[in-house]
Design a protein around this motif. Structure first.
Motif, PDB file in Angstrom:
ATOM      1  N   GLU A 185     -22.832  93.312 -26.026  1.00 55.71           N
ATOM      2  CA  GLU A 185     -22.311  93.197 -24.658  1.00 55.71           C
ATOM      3  C   GLU A 185     -21.150  92.216 -24.593  1.00 55.71           C
ATOM      4  N   ARG A 186     -20.243  92.437 -23.649  1.00 54.25           N
ATOM      5  CA  ARG A 186     -19.177  91.478 -23.334  1.00 54.25           C
ATOM      6  C   ARG A 186     -19.595  90.758 -22.058  1.00 54.25           C
ATOM      7  N   GLN A 187     -19.620  89.434 -22.108  1.00 56.59           N
ATOM      8  CA  GLN A 187     -20.133  88.646 -20.989  1.00 56.59           C
ATOM      9  C   GLN A 187     -19.184  87.513 -20.601  1.00 56.59           C
ATOM     10  N   HIS A 188     -19.193  87.192 -19.305  1.00 54.85           N
ATOM     11  CA  HIS A 188     -18.535  85.979 -18.814  1.00 54.85           C
ATOM     12  C   HIS A 188     -19.582  84.863 -18.823  1.00 54.85           C
ATOM     13  N   VAL A 189     -19.250  83.734 -19.426  1.00 57.88           N
ATOM     14  CA  VAL A 189     -20.205  82.632 -19.526  1.00 57.88           C
ATOM     15  C   VAL A 189     -19.535  81.321 -19.137  1.00 57.88           C
ATOM     16  N   LEU A 190     -20.328  80.423 -18.544  1.00 55.49           N
ATOM     17  CA  LEU A 190     -19.836  79.101 -18.144  1.00 55.49           C
ATOM     18  C   LEU A 190     -20.360  78.077 -19.147  1.00 55.49           C
ATOM     19  N   VAL A 191     -19.446  77.350 -19.778  1.00 59.63           N
ATOM     20  CA  VAL A 191     -19.785  76.392 -20.840  1.00 59.63           C
ATOM     21  C   VAL A 191     -19.980  75.006 -20.229  1.00 59.63           C
ATOM     22  N   THR A 192     -21.191  74.441 -20.359  1.00 54.59           N
ATOM     23  CA  THR A 192     -21.469  73.163 -19.701  1.00 54.59           C
ATOM     24  C   THR A 192     -22.083  72.091 -20.597  1.00 54.59           C
ATOM     25  N   GLU A 193     -22.659  72.479 -21.745  1.00 54.52           N
ATOM     26  CA  GLU A 193     -23.429  71.501 -22.513  1.00 54.52           C
ATOM     27  C   GLU A 193     -23.181  71.638 -24.008  1.00 54.52           C
ATOM     28  N   GLU A 194     -23.788  70.725 -24.757  1.00 52.48           N
ATOM     29  CA  GLU A 194     -23.764  70.779 -26.213  1.00 52.48           C
ATOM     30  C   GLU A 194     -25.178  71.080 -26.691  1.00 52.48           C
ATOM     31  N   SER A 195     -25.307  71.891 -27.733  1.00 52.93           N
ATOM     32  CA  SER A 195     -26.637  72.230 -28.247  1.00 52.93           C
ATOM     33  C   SER A 195     -27.309  70.997 -28.848  1.00 52.93           C
TER      34      SER A 195
ATOM     35  N   TYR B  32     -26.958  85.629 -15.540  1.00 51.00           N
ATOM     36  CA  TYR B  32     -28.421  85.659 -15.424  1.00 51.00           C
ATOM     37  C   TYR B  32     -29.069  84.377 -15.941  1.00 51.00           C
ATOM     38  N   TYR B  33     -28.259  83.352 -16.133  1.00 46.29           N
ATOM     39  CA  TYR B  33     -28.675  82.059 -16.650  1.00 46.29           C
ATOM     40  C   TYR B  33     -29.355  82.184 -18.004  1.00 46.29           C
ATOM     41  N   GLU B  34     -28.895  83.147 -18.782  1.00 40.38           N
ATOM     42  CA  GLU B  34     -29.360  83.284 -20.157  1.00 40.38           C
ATOM     43  C   GLU B  34     -28.465  82.434 -21.047  1.00 40.38           C
ATOM     44  N   GLN B  35     -29.067  81.766 -22.009  1.00 41.65           N
ATOM     45  CA  GLN B  35     -28.330  80.820 -22.842  1.00 41.65           C
ATOM     46  C   GLN B  35     -27.512  81.542 -23.905  1.00 41.65           C
ATOM     47  N   VAL B  36     -26.233  81.221 -23.948  1.00 40.67           N
ATOM     48  CA  VAL B  36     -25.326  81.811 -24.934  1.00 40.67           C
ATOM     49  C   VAL B  36     -24.635  80.675 -25.687  1.00 40.67           C
ATOM     50  N   LEU B  37     -24.816  80.643 -26.999  1.00 44.14           N
ATOM     51  CA  LEU B  37     -24.172  79.624 -27.831  1.00 44.14           C
ATOM     52  C   LEU B  37     -22.779  80.096 -28.213  1.00 44.14           C
ATOM     53  N   VAL B  38     -21.798  79.199 -28.050  1.00 41.60           N
ATOM     54  CA  VAL B  38     -20.405  79.535 -28.361  1.00 41.60           C
ATOM     55  C   VAL B  38     -19.826  78.473 -29.286  1.00 41.60           C
ATOM     56  N   PRO B  39     -18.725  78.796 -29.981  1.00 42.12           N
ATOM     57  CA  PRO B  39     -18.120  77.809 -30.881  1.00 42.12           C
ATOM     58  C   PRO B  39     -17.785  76.510 -30.147  1.00 42.12           C
ATOM     59  N   LYS B  40     -17.929  75.412 -30.867  1.00 44.48           N
ATOM     60  CA  LYS B  40     -17.715  74.091 -30.278  1.00 44.48           C
ATOM     61  C   LYS B  40     -16.227  73.743 -30.313  1.00 44.48           C
ATOM     62  N   ARG B  41     -15.503  74.354 -29.387  1.00 46.05           N
ATOM     63  CA  ARG B  41     -14.065  74.083 -29.266  1.00 46.05           C
ATOM     64  C   ARG B  41     -13.819  73.354 -27.961  1.00 46.05           C
ATOM     65  N   VAL B  42     -13.137  72.214 -28.057  1.00 47.80           N
ATOM     66  CA  VAL B  42     -13.015  71.306 -26.919  1.00 47.80           C
ATOM     67  C   VAL B  42     -12.419  71.985 -25.688  1.00 47.80           C
ATOM     68  N   GLU B  43     -11.577  72.986 -25.907  1.00 48.84           N
ATOM     69  CA  GLU B  43     -10.938  73.647 -24.763  1.00 48.84           C
ATOM     70  C   GLU B  43     -11.908  74.521 -23.977  1.00 48.84           C
ATOM     71  N   PHE B  44     -13.128  74.736 -24.509  1.00 44.16           N
ATOM     72  CA  PHE B  44     -14.111  75.570 -23.816  1.00 44.16           C
ATOM     73  C   PHE B  44     -14.989  74.774 -22.844  1.00 44.16           C
ATOM     74  N   LYS B  45     -15.105  73.457 -23.047  1.00 43.37           N
ATOM     75  CA  LYS B  45     -16.054  72.657 -22.249  1.00 43.37           C
ATOM     76  C   LYS B  45     -15.678  72.688 -20.778  1.00 43.37           C
ATOM     77  N   GLY B  46     -16.649  73.072 -19.943  1.00 47.01           N
ATOM     78  CA  GLY B  46     -16.402  73.139 -18.508  1.00 47.01           C
ATOM     79  C   GLY B  46     -15.614  74.359 -18.073  1.00 47.01           C
ATOM     80  N   LYS B  47     -15.494  75.358 -18.953  1.00 49.38           N
ATOM     81  CA  LYS B  47     -14.684  76.548 -18.651  1.00 49.38           C
ATOM     82  C   LYS B  47     -15.553  77.808 -18.588  1.00 49.38           C
ATOM     83  N   MET B  48     -15.054  78.782 -17.848  1.00 50.66           N
ATOM     84  CA  MET B  48     -15.632  80.127 -17.854  1.00 50.66           C
ATOM     85  C   MET B  48     -14.853  80.925 -18.892  1.00 50.66           C
ATOM     86  N   ILE B  49     -15.565  81.441 -19.892  1.00 49.53           N
ATOM     87  CA  ILE B  49     -14.891  82.188 -20.954  1.00 49.53           C
ATOM     88  C   ILE B  49     -15.552  83.561 -21.127  1.00 49.53           C
ATOM     89  N   VAL B  50     -14.879  84.435 -21.827  1.00 51.87           N
ATOM     90  CA  VAL B  50     -15.398  85.779 -22.096  1.00 51.87           C
ATOM     91  C   VAL B  50     -15.800  85.845 -23.569  1.00 51.87           C
TER      92      VAL B  50
END
Length: 522
Positions: A431-441, A453-471
């Protein structure tokens, strides 16, 4: 008996009325007064401070919080007020002068940890101040003798209590806040706070509940329902967004009961809050018991479908047996719970329903437990909190005939095996999803994001993603998470309307800048 230097003040009530200053007037007064008072102390040399270590406001404080998000919000407020008054918050308990222990009374283990922490602090000659639901519910416990206590509705007076504790006095503020005899939701919402996560604001919308569950100790501490007015909650959300927050959590002992004491309801509040949420920012609803959400199902479905609200609801069932639910005094039957879940699943496609189950409640038979097993197999809850029953002292359930310990343990194990027998996210790979990045694992290897749906999605730890909505494209699924690969041609979207505060920075003091060194912020 307390020593002569103790100033014991028990069961003090804060009385407020319409003639009192408004929160904004009091906040303005604080901004003009507190900084001047503390600046004098800041100018003192290290030698002067060492010469009189009893000057309140110069010490280091370590705070530990157990329990729910409501308790965590209280902890954030206490840390903010202490930092704004000159105290230094530290994440190193050994270097702290004062330990502020914010307790949870839901389960025996949490209280055991709390009690052990008190003992450890005393062994290390630390000053101890206790807060949270344990001392509020049972302030006369032997292990609390001589300790200063901050009641759950008195967190706005934490500085006073810590000041006195530093001087060797014992102060206990346990009263309720009232206005003309009506109990209030608690301390003001515009107090300074230090958010554990600068991107997430936790807002307590009410305290207490309308139930009398026979196993619950929290009721003894938080009491009956008392809701904050809608305007105060909306203003708190507005201020949070102005400080760079991109996600709001609403919390209470029962969000579904919100407003019943002040002539309003949860959907009315939610529609007002939705108006304040910037594009890309998200709102998460807290726990609601089935009885009070039943009458709002139509509106709740519309709200959960809103693009800026997570399609997520935490509805504890506790048992699938009507006889057990009756013994618990839960005030609903299993068909009520199923009606809530079935309705929302139909009207909010993909909605996440989280729930809680207690294993081994007094009187639970094998047949009762099998009904609960069948419920989990039928609904395959993606998020399930399984709790072995612990009799809490002073509760009606503690006086009932208990299920043998080995049976409780076996049932807990069996239910856990059922829960781990299915993978709720396997079908989402690809699936392709829009996710909001808020925390560190927890392992610091990824950033943690959540989809609609508030399902947890782990994404690469790139500083430009923190606090952003990404696809992202989902390429892997585990029991509790998915992993997403960022879509390179998609640009991260910034939902925050202002720069987020730094970690450890005090919220709510827009005109006065108090800052905690990065080395102390955690």
């Amino acid at each position: 008996m307390p020593s002569s230097c103790d100033s014991l003040m028990e069961d003090i009530e804060d009385m407020v009325s319409s003639s009192d200053p408004t929160p904004h007037e009091r906040q303005s007064a604080r901004k003009s007064i507190i900084p001047r008072a503390r600046k004098k102390k800041e100018l003192m040399s290290d030698e002067e401070l060492q010469a009189d270590s009893l000057i309140p406001g110069t010490q280091k404080i370590w705070m530990k919080t157990w329990g729910c998000s409501h308790n965590n919000s209280d902890g954030e407020y206490m840390a903010g007020q202490l930092a704004a008054s000159g105290y230094k918050m530290t994440d190193d308990p050994t270097e702290a002068d004062v330990w502020l222990l914010n307790s949870c009374t839901v389960k025996n283990p949490a209280e055991d940890h709390f009690r052990n922490s008190i003992k450890k602090a005393q062994e290390q000659q630390k000053k101890v101040v206790v807060a949270g639901c344990v001392p509020q519910a049972q302030p006369r416990m032997d292990y609390l003798k001589g300790l200063s206590i901050i009641g759950v509705q008195q967190i706005d007076r934490v500085v006073e209590v810590v000041d006195e504790a530093v001087k060797g006095h014992s102060v206990r503020l346990l009263g309720q806040k009232k206005d003309g005899g009506r109990r209030l939701g608690g301390a003001r919402l515009d107090l300074p706070k230090i958010r554990k996560n600068p991107l997430i604001e936790i807002i307590s919308i009410n305290t207490g509940c309308l139930n009398a569950c026979t196993y619950c100790k929290t009721k003894h501490a938080r009491g009956d329902l008392a809701s904050y007015p809608i305007e105060e909650l909306v203003e708190r959300a507005r201020q949070s967004f102005q400080e760079g927050v991109c996600e709001i959590w609403l919390t209470s002992e029962d969000t579904g009961a919100y407003g019943r004491d002040i002539g309003t309801d949860l959907p009315t509040l939610l529609w007002r809050l939705v108006e304040e949420i910037p594009e890309g920012a998200m709102l998460r609803l807290g726990m609601t018991n089935p009885p009070y959400i039943l009458e709002h199902l139509e509106e709740m479905a519309k709200i959960l479908n809103h693009p800026r609200v997570y399609a997520f609801l935490h509805v504890p069932v506790q048992s699938a047996s009507d006889s057990v639910l009756m013994d618990m005094k839960r005030e609903y039957c299993i068909d009520d719970f199923k009606r809530v879940v079935d309705f929302l699943k139909e009207r909010v496609p993909g909605v996440t329903i989280a729930t809680d189950i207690i294993c081994g409640f007094p009187g639970e038979t094998e047949e009762d437990f099998e009904a609960t097993i069948d419920l989990v197999k039928a609904y395959r809850f993606p998020s399930l909190f399984i709790n072995q029953f612990y009799p809490r002292p002073g509760t009606p359930a503690a006086r009932l005939e208990q299920v043998p310990a080995h049976v409780k343990k076996q049932r807990t194990k069996e239910l856990s095996q059922v829960f781990h027998s299915y993978n709720p996210y396997d079908h989402k790979v690809g699936e392709r999803q829009h996710v909001l990045v808020t925390e560190e694992s927890f392992d610091s290897q990824y950033y943690v994001a959540h989809n609609k749906y508030y399902e947890q999605v782990l994404v690469p730890k790139r500083v430009e993603f923190k606090g952003k909505m990404i696809v992202v494209d989902v390429y892997e699924a585990g029991k509790h998470f998915m992993k997403g690969k960022p879509v390179e041609e998609s640009k991260p979207f910034t939902p925050s309307i202002a720069m987020p505060l730094q970690k450890g920075e005090v919220s709510g003091l827009l005109q006065v800048c108090f800052h905690i060194p990065a080395s102390l912020a955690n």
